[in-house]
Design a protein around this motif. Sequence first.
Motif, short mmCIF file in Angstrom:
data_model
loop_
_atom_site.label_atom_id
_atom_site.label_comp_id
_atom_site.label_asym_id
_atom_site.label_seq_id
_atom_site.Cartn_x
_atom_site.Cartn_y
_atom_site.Cartn_z
N LEU A 7 38.51 41.58 38.91
CA LEU A 7 37.68 40.47 39.36
C LEU A 7 36.20 40.79 39.15
O LEU A 7 35.43 39.97 38.66
CB LEU A 7 37.98 40.23 40.84
CG LEU A 7 37.53 38.93 41.44
CD1 LEU A 7 38.03 37.77 40.65
CD2 LEU A 7 38.02 38.84 42.86
N ASP A 55 40.95 34.66 37.99
CA ASP A 55 40.82 36.08 38.35
C ASP A 55 41.05 36.28 39.84
O ASP A 55 41.72 37.21 40.27
CB ASP A 55 39.44 36.61 37.97
CG ASP A 55 39.37 36.93 36.49
OD1 ASP A 55 40.45 37.10 35.89
OD2 ASP A 55 38.26 37.01 35.96
N ALA A 56 40.45 35.40 40.64
CA ALA A 56 40.59 35.53 42.09
C ALA A 56 42.04 35.35 42.50
O ALA A 56 42.55 36.07 43.35
CB ALA A 56 39.71 34.51 42.79
N ASP A 86 38.58 43.66 47.18
CA ASP A 86 39.58 43.74 46.13
C ASP A 86 40.35 45.05 46.21
O ASP A 86 40.98 45.48 45.25
CB ASP A 86 38.89 43.62 44.78
CG ASP A 86 39.82 43.16 43.68
OD1 ASP A 86 40.86 42.57 44.04
OD2 ASP A 86 39.53 43.39 42.52
N LEU A 87 40.29 45.73 47.36
CA LEU A 87 41.02 47.00 47.52
C LEU A 87 42.49 46.80 47.20
O LEU A 87 43.11 45.87 47.69
CB LEU A 87 40.89 47.50 48.96
CG LEU A 87 39.71 48.41 49.26
CD1 LEU A 87 39.70 48.76 50.74
CD2 LEU A 87 39.77 49.67 48.44
N PRO A 88 43.03 47.67 46.34
CA PRO A 88 44.45 47.47 46.01
C PRO A 88 45.31 47.55 47.26
O PRO A 88 45.09 48.41 48.14
CB PRO A 88 44.76 48.61 45.05
CG PRO A 88 43.54 49.41 44.90
CD PRO A 88 42.44 48.83 45.70
N VAL A 119 40.16 54.10 43.45
CA VAL A 119 41.44 53.43 43.69
C VAL A 119 41.55 52.14 42.90
O VAL A 119 42.57 51.48 42.92
CB VAL A 119 41.62 53.10 45.19
CG1 VAL A 119 41.75 54.38 45.98
CG2 VAL A 119 40.47 52.26 45.70
N TRP A 120 40.47 51.75 42.22
CA TRP A 120 40.52 50.46 41.52
C TRP A 120 40.98 50.62 40.09
O TRP A 120 40.68 51.62 39.44
CB TRP A 120 39.14 49.80 41.56
CG TRP A 120 38.75 49.40 42.92
CD1 TRP A 120 39.18 48.33 43.62
CD2 TRP A 120 37.83 50.08 43.79
NE1 TRP A 120 38.60 48.28 44.86
CE2 TRP A 120 37.77 49.34 45.00
CE3 TRP A 120 37.05 51.22 43.67
CZ2 TRP A 120 36.96 49.72 46.05
CZ3 TRP A 120 36.25 51.60 44.71
CH2 TRP A 120 36.22 50.85 45.90
N LEU A 169 35.36 33.16 45.94
CA LEU A 169 36.72 32.90 45.47
C LEU A 169 37.69 33.90 46.09
O LEU A 169 38.79 33.55 46.51
CB LEU A 169 36.79 33.03 43.95
CG LEU A 169 36.02 32.01 43.13
CD1 LEU A 169 36.05 32.39 41.67
CD2 LEU A 169 36.64 30.65 43.32
N ARG A 170 37.24 35.16 46.11
CA ARG A 170 38.14 36.22 46.55
C ARG A 170 38.52 36.07 48.02
O ARG A 170 39.61 36.41 48.42
CB ARG A 170 37.50 37.59 46.30
CG ARG A 170 38.38 38.76 46.65
CD ARG A 170 39.59 38.78 45.72
NE ARG A 170 40.61 39.71 46.18
CZ ARG A 170 41.64 39.34 46.93
NH1 ARG A 170 41.77 38.09 47.33
NH2 ARG A 170 42.54 40.23 47.28
N ALA A 222 43.85 38.42 41.68
CA ALA A 222 43.52 39.57 42.52
C ALA A 222 44.44 39.66 43.73
O ALA A 222 44.58 40.71 44.33
CB ALA A 222 42.07 39.48 42.97
N ASP A 223 45.07 38.56 44.08
CA ASP A 223 46.05 38.59 45.17
C ASP A 223 47.38 39.15 44.70
O ASP A 223 48.35 39.14 45.45
CB ASP A 223 46.29 37.18 45.72
CG ASP A 223 45.09 36.68 46.50
OD1 ASP A 223 44.30 37.53 46.94
OD2 ASP A 223 44.96 35.46 46.68
#
Lengths: 313, 678
Positions: A3, B437-438, B29-31, A135-136, A268-269, B441-442
Amino acid sequence: MTLLIGAVTMGLILSLLAMGVLVSFRILSFRDLTVDGSIALGGAVTAMLITSGVPPLVATLAAFASGAVAGSVTGVLATKLRINGLLAGILVMTALYSVNLRVMGKSNIPLMSHATVFTGVQRLAKSDDRWSLLVWQAPTQDAWVMLFVFAAIVAAAALLWTYFQTRHGLSMRATGDNPDMIRALGVDVGWMIVAGLALSNGLVALAGALLVQYQGFADVQMGIGMVVWGFASVIIGESLVRGKHVGLLIIGAIMGSVLFRLLVAIALRWGLNPNDLKLVTAIFVLAALVLPDLLTKFRPRAGKHTAEVPAHA
Amino acid sequence: MRVWSGIVRNLAPGLAAIAMAAAVLLLSDLPKAPRSSTPDASLQEKPTVRVALLQMSSQSIMDDAARQVIVGLEEAGFQDGATLKLVRLNAEGDMATANAMATEVVGGDYDLVVTLSTPCLQAVANANRRGEVKHVFGLVSDPTVSGVGIGKDPLAHPAYMVGIGTLPPAEKSFQLARQINPGLKRVGVVWNPAEVNSEIATKVARQTCQELGIELLEANAENTSSVREAVASLIARDVEALWIGGDITVLSAVDLVVQLATQAKIPVFTCMPGNAAKGALFDVGANYSVVGHQIGQLAGRVLSGEEIATIPWEVAIPPKLFLNTTVTDQLQGTWKFPKELLESADSVIDSTGEVKKDPPARAPATARKPPQQPLEKPLAKRWVLRLVSYVNSIDAEDAERGVREGLKSSGLVEHRDFEWKSFNAQGDMASLTGLVDAALADQPDLLLTVSTQAVQAAVQRTRDVPVVFTMVANPVAAGLGKSDADHLPAITGAYGVADAEGMMPMIRQLLPQARKLGTLYSPTEVNSVFNFEVLSRAVEKAGYKFASAGVNTSSEVPDAAQALCDQGIDAICLTNSNLVSASFPGVIQAARRAKLPVFAFLGSVSEGGAVVVLARDYFEMGKDSGAIAARVMRGESPRVIPWQASTRNRLLINLPAARECELTIPESMLKSANRIIE
């Protein structure tokens, strides 16, 4: 991470739009609304040329030329036919809508199966390679594309800056600052504005060219509302840098564009109610504009710095 | 120096702001902890056994079998994550990868390796020649010819390797076909030469056909997308029936095969249960899901400590016979089920649906499992669904509602089977990519898209996540593939344009004297343009003159509608477009002033005053997409799901509007209407 990379890449691509708006809006003090049309024009020309087999790089440069033509038309309308600048922009933008449909032949051209300027860069990595930081993780291809776009933007910004150091570029800056003075020096202000708008819309069309290649399709509606984001990026950019030097303004526009896309990505996120997206975006932009000012106020020592700056410049 | 430090200081606020935003973005966006079958060992109770499950490709049949292996293991007391650590490997059809995976699992400290399919068996057996790891195999037609040291005798196998063979009863199937149609002379088979199992079955079929005096015509298909051509070529060569052995490629496209065969009025018979329900004449054989289940149980026995050397390798449960009596009437030639066959069949489908024969009392419970999961059954995992729309419009909202409805009517329940979130770019193209993208990301399991632009953006941003689209008029023109069956692997969905041809007879019936029709459309909407083109062809074909007006913004609609009405048209036949449907009142006002009836294709405008609406609208299309999404969620690979052209129509009639234009709707039309507004 994907992202972030996506947002930065998009921000860098659209920073060409911001630079274009910077030229018309800040350098020439001309509120040019052609942008909505010329970004789609750039995309349309690129998509049409790529699908008919023209090398992508050539197609991208052709987009710049097409945007420059659109900008000169606005310029001629405004200076030679003495139409109000805002209206001239609106007229050309409206006309470009149909022109774009004509250029594309239909309202949407997919580019997914065609090579683009990014294809060569993407070949540096395999499609499932992952690049990781702590971690990314992100696809390596995306990272390469981002670096490539960054390099291209740096080159474009450097060229723009160099141009503004030339005699012609200096005259253009003076045209915006003080048209009477520059007219007295024997420069044709009208043609200067035409040239400036050509440059501005050429940059905007270039943004459109990269955008369609990045998103994989051209759509005739892609320009709607773009000019607003261009203005927003330029204004955010100004609040991010201290000083009015043209180099700083260019860097500011780029940073403004990137920051703007980052803010949109955050909105968005966070997965807000989709209907609130634009409201939240607007609030973020407002924050980006106001916060630097507030910070300066709360840190009295920062005031000294700003006072010192003119001494260097 | 001072200049440089000055520049840096000038840029500091901007750089800081960008860094801050980037950090916020990265933090959000932490995995997440992996949701799949590999929980972090250090956090969990240490699993007692490690098992690798290796499959060759992700066709739905293989995936079903693999799932059943896991179920079988669970029943034997090995629950993944608790007492078992399961690692699933998939070579995705690449032999080199399969070999690398085999090397890895053999040297990788596993207690057991389970392989599905012959190539996987061979790859692991090759890497495991010294017997470093225990090995259970399955979905292998004939282990004795795979060259891994397995003999005819049940105990003639290496001491570390055992499994289940599933030789398709090719011989039996041809004998049955002969029994049903004694005059059968020419049978066609499509098979993939890359599948060892299929090759073995085809060899048996050749032999059998020679003995029975049947001519076997062969055509090869390397992948699911070439199945259509291969079948068509066989039909062109006048085969009287089509046979499918154990070919996974062809079975993945079995709906298509059945469809083509039905059009040609010939039957399909197979060696794989589950197809009779899809329109095949009969199936005789063992279901791969059932076999998978048996493999899982066998693996459980091995893990429990049973000595492999003492376990016989076996051929799967005796083949079962499934008949479909509904097919025979429509076939060319004399296809008739003998009475004794109907009695001996394990299952018979007739016009009332499936009639199950009493299962033998001692048959294992698993063998009775229907080939498909019952609809109400919850999914094995909760799917993360993300829906991306490009614009806010009535149509897009309808489509989204339709998708939800489609999922619901397929028996899937929100919060139990899936969790859902919608994104909308609000018409901003630059946000669209970021929005995708967002959504990605989920880490969604499935991406749903509304509108052509959204699916294009999704395709550009991901190749891994399956995408199901809706509200697309023409996916070929959108660059998503070449045809319904030959499309980008992860992309499927429903598309369609309004049924303009179906509308023409109705207009003729209501307005026999009409000469000229008019429409509004939006040249900038890709869907509207396709609808418009289809309408103009239909209008021309029906012999009407045609007038049209393009509109770019909703504010132009009233004027454009007025202009259209002034062109001497007899009726407005409105194509679907976002813009026109959103400003429909403008159209209807102009039409009322001119006393012209409005015909349309969008369900929502019926109440607004359209006299006749033949709705093949985005709600219906959304429902179709929802059903496709449900199929993907139940394990089918999107690659093999052909795009579905929406064909359902709903007829909506508005009587007050008809009276206003002095039209009388004939009784017959009222009868066929789905909804009448009084």
